[in-house]
Design a protein around this motif. Sequence first.
Motif, PDB file in Angstrom:
ATOM      1  N   MET A   1      -3.325 -24.376 -17.025  1.00 10.89           N
ATOM      2  CA  MET A   1      -4.482 -23.960 -16.244  1.00 10.89           C
ATOM      3  C   MET A   1      -4.892 -25.097 -15.309  1.00 10.89           C
ATOM      4  SD  MET A   1      -6.773 -22.016 -19.142  1.00 10.89           S
ATOM      5  CE  MET A   1      -7.960 -21.482 -17.897  1.00 10.89           C
ATOM      6  N   ASP A   2      -4.977 -24.796 -14.020  1.00  3.86           N
ATOM      7  CA  ASP A   2      -5.314 -25.811 -13.025  1.00  3.86           C
ATOM      8  C   ASP A   2      -6.675 -25.577 -12.394  1.00  3.86           C
ATOM      9  OD1 ASP A   2      -2.866 -26.986 -13.476  1.00  3.86           O
ATOM     10  OD2 ASP A   2      -1.850 -25.822 -11.910  1.00  3.86           O
ATOM     11  N   GLU A   3      -7.495 -24.689 -12.977  1.00  2.00           N
ATOM     12  CA  GLU A   3      -8.803 -24.426 -12.397  1.00  2.00           C
ATOM     13  C   GLU A   3      -9.680 -25.674 -12.479  1.00  2.00           C
ATOM     14  OE1 GLU A   3      -7.721 -22.586 -14.986  1.00  2.00           O
ATOM     15  OE2 GLU A   3      -6.977 -20.774 -14.021  1.00  2.00           O
ATOM     16  N   VAL A   4     -10.587 -25.813 -11.520  1.00  2.00           N
ATOM     17  CA  VAL A   4     -11.531 -26.920 -11.526  1.00  2.00           C
ATOM     18  C   VAL A   4     -12.617 -26.628 -12.555  1.00  2.00           C
ATOM     19  CG1 VAL A   4     -13.191 -28.246 -10.170  1.00  2.00           C
ATOM     20  CG2 VAL A   4     -11.068 -27.436  -9.114  1.00  2.00           C
TER      21      VAL A   4
ATOM     22  N   LYS B   1     -16.753 -42.640 -21.706  1.00  2.00           N
ATOM     23  CA  LYS B   1     -17.566 -42.039 -20.645  1.00  2.00           C
ATOM     24  C   LYS B   1     -16.986 -40.714 -20.169  1.00  2.00           C
ATOM     25  CE  LYS B   1     -19.207 -44.910 -17.548  1.00  2.00           C
ATOM     26  NZ  LYS B   1     -19.271 -45.962 -16.510  1.00  2.00           N
ATOM     27  N   GLY B   2     -15.712 -40.491 -20.436  1.00  2.00           N
ATOM     28  CA  GLY B   2     -15.081 -39.247 -20.009  1.00  2.00           C
ATOM     29  C   GLY B   2     -13.587 -39.295 -20.201  1.00  2.00           C
ATOM     30  N   VAL B   3     -12.910 -38.266 -19.692  1.00  2.00           N
ATOM     31  CA  VAL B   3     -11.454 -38.170 -19.779  1.00  2.00           C
ATOM     32  C   VAL B   3     -10.903 -37.791 -18.417  1.00  2.00           C
ATOM     33  CG1 VAL B   3     -11.529 -37.486 -22.202  1.00  2.00           C
ATOM     34  CG2 VAL B   3     -11.467 -35.722 -20.432  1.00  2.00           C
ATOM     35  N   ILE B   4      -9.612 -38.021 -18.236  1.00  4.74           N
ATOM     36  CA  ILE B   4      -8.900 -37.591 -17.033  1.00  4.74           C
ATOM     37  C   ILE B   4      -7.767 -36.682 -17.474  1.00  4.74           C
ATOM     38  CG2 ILE B   4      -7.536 -38.326 -15.045  1.00  4.74           C
ATOM     39  CD1 ILE B   4      -9.065 -40.955 -15.090  1.00  4.74           C
ATOM     40  N   ASP B   5      -7.701 -35.485 -16.887  1.00  2.00           N
ATOM     41  CA  ASP B   5      -6.678 -34.532 -17.308  1.00  2.00           C
ATOM     42  C   ASP B   5      -5.482 -34.562 -16.376  1.00  2.00           C
ATOM     43  OD1 ASP B   5      -7.325 -33.077 -15.047  1.00  2.00           O
ATOM     44  OD2 ASP B   5      -8.461 -31.557 -16.120  1.00  2.00           O
ATOM     45  N   SER B   6      -4.503 -33.719 -16.670  1.00  2.34           N
ATOM     46  CA  SER B   6      -3.241 -33.723 -15.931  1.00  2.34           C
ATOM     47  C   SER B   6      -3.379 -33.235 -14.499  1.00  2.34           C
ATOM     48  CB  SER B   6      -2.215 -32.855 -16.670  1.00  2.34           C
ATOM     49  OG  SER B   6      -2.739 -31.554 -16.917  1.00  2.34           O
ATOM     50  N   THR B   7      -4.484 -32.596 -14.161  1.00  2.00           N
ATOM     51  CA  THR B   7      -4.712 -32.175 -12.772  1.00  2.00           C
ATOM     52  C   THR B   7      -5.366 -33.276 -11.953  1.00  2.00           C
ATOM     53  OG1 THR B   7      -6.928 -31.250 -13.189  1.00  2.00           O
ATOM     54  CG2 THR B   7      -5.034 -29.816 -13.600  1.00  2.00           C
ATOM     55  N   GLY B   8      -5.735 -34.393 -12.578  1.00  4.42           N
ATOM     56  CA  GLY B   8      -6.397 -35.480 -11.873  1.00  4.42           C
ATOM     57  C   GLY B   8      -7.909 -35.370 -11.867  1.00  4.42           C
ATOM     58  N   GLN B   9      -8.476 -34.419 -12.578  1.00  7.72           N
ATOM     59  CA  GLN B   9      -9.929 -34.266 -12.621  1.00  7.72           C
ATOM     60  C   GLN B   9     -10.517 -35.170 -13.698  1.00  7.72           C
ATOM     61  OE1 GLN B   9     -11.343 -30.277 -13.280  1.00  7.72           O
ATOM     62  NE2 GLN B   9     -13.502 -30.870 -13.223  1.00  7.72           N
TER      63      GLN B   9
END
Length: 699
Positions: free
Chosen positions: A1-4, A431-439
């Motif tokens: 899933m690549d949705e924002v 503080k957060g994560v970074i996913d495979s879509t770069g978000q």
Amino acid sequence: MDEVLPEEFDVILIGTGLPESVLSGALSRIGKTVLHVDSNEYYGGSWASFNIKTFDKLMSETQMHQEDNSNPVNLEALISEDEEFLLMSASQQNLSNCQSYCYLSKQPVEPNVVAGPDEVEISDEKDGPVDVATTAPTMVQKHSDTEDLSCRDVDFEERNNSDNDNEKPGVSDKQSGDPAKEKSTDNDSRNGQVDAFNNATSEEKLENASDQSSQADLPHKETPLFPFYEKFYENWRRFNLDLSPKVMFSRGQLVELLIQSNVCRYLEFRNVTRTLTVLSGENRLQPVPCSRADVFKSKFVTVVEKRILMRFLTLCANFEQHPQEYEAYKDRPFQDFLQSKHLSTKVQHFIIHSIAMVSEQTSTMEGLHATQKFLKSLGRYGSSHAFLYPMYGVGELPQAFSRLSAVFGGTFCLRRRVIGIVADKTSRAVKGVIDSTGQRIKCQHLVLDESHLPDICRSGFKREVSRAIYVTNKSVSPSETEEVSLITLPPIGNFPLYRVIEAGPLCCLSPKNYYVVHALTKPSCVDENAIVDLKETFHSAEKTMFAGTAAELEIANNNESDKQKPAVLWAAYFNMMSCGVNNDSLPGNVYVMSSPGFELGFDKAMNEARRTFEIICPDEEFLPRAPEPEEIVFDDEGYKSENNGNSRENSNEQPEAGNGDYMETEEDLQEEEEPDVQGLIDQEQGVGDHVSDGNGDNA
């Protein structure tokens, strides 16, 4: 899933295993914003269930797994100077030594036969696997006038005689009972056949001889002992194979949580209807007497043993009230305590391995608590039953809690990988994560399965559980009705303890006429790099339960000794891995959930989920009751339940108390011929509506 996705959540959970899903449902239920991410295309993680084709694919892909170290995301634009980035492990597989085998032969391909002028070929072609009976084309022979009459059906002459009888009144020669006339008739028939042969031309004789020779050369088709490979895989969707099979204590934490949260409405269960074991020196399974009725009906214990066993189990159900009985043995092995109660070796075996389910060296206090836990579960959903098993497999449990989370606003993303964690350098807080879509997605708390830990936070892998799954053609202990069985095979010699769960179509784990057998044991070597032959690991269990594989029995089909035992049609072997956690390098607001272990029940997973919830939300109730659809009232701001405050503490619904099938008073001990009278749980408590007995009726 690549949705924002939204930029911020209260809690992000990585992995959809059972403890993560329970925690996700609990957090969403009280209004927290939850993001649940999983790189897999299925729910459940190490707790998932698969059909047999998907399981074969999982085994082959895991065996050929290659680490993906590629990182297409530009991290410099997403991380500031006062932050650090913890790269997630490229290897997120917690399975090793994966192998699967199908022992069924493939359907033989019939050679193409060219139909002659006197042959008509009837073909029944179908797409995909078809039944054995429909694969070979049928040849219809046209008989010539000069065909040898001896090849004709004998009934032809009898039908002619019958027709003549109907046309002319009276009795035929054969019916007259005159032997001379019968002999004369037979001779005339044979003479006619000889004359027909002598009058035939030489070409007709050659053709007739060729037809008889070709029929004699046709191979004799024997009925196969087992279905062909293609037939077996026709029903691949009907199999549900668990990675981590477990049973639910009827009064265990999971059952109470299902009742309390109303998640039980998404599930159905079956009783585990019998407990089996193997006694020392024997090679066959024996039923374990657990309830009062089982003890009285058992043929494997004497009258004296029954009396002593009943008294001991009654003591265990209320042992806290009698400290003088065990005070001297508190720090000694449980087996020593059993011997002090004059229990026979056979009865000690039943208690240690199949009731308390501990080892001989377990402490007396631990053994008493384990026995009491079993006895309290006994009789809640059936007079002789202490365990439940979820229909369609254990994989239904994380899906049910995930559904609860989604109903209350949780966001789920499968096939989406988190590549790393962003943490503050000063406070060491995530503080957060970074996913495979770069978000980049912000969060206040992060929960993850141990297989998703960053490499810097790991302290090494080890083998946790060795597993085997078998598909058989019948039960390991056939009975008149289909059973769901829990089997304990005690350690013998160099072979370890095995826990076995068998179920079939009753639990929707397999198609009709097939059974699924799950076997678990502790690995002999925990080193992840050690080479271990899992077939050899489970050799002792297989020898006890099975006659052999289908391939072996097809070759030696004259073996009469093991006809009562099932054949293994398909099998899979693998190791479940776990990794240690380096707490010194782990950020403070990151919580790690363990992979499933060798334990039989779900208490460990439930404890982890509850403990993490209490850290994140210390003043909130853990999984309050979810309202029914008719109880929800919608308004402009969303919904609010009319009964949101009706938690279990505020309602009249309380978990049923008691000690199961065994009571304290001596009066009960005197009534030895009276069967179990423990009633079923009230229907409004939930799970009782979804539990069925062995006949398919609700308990």
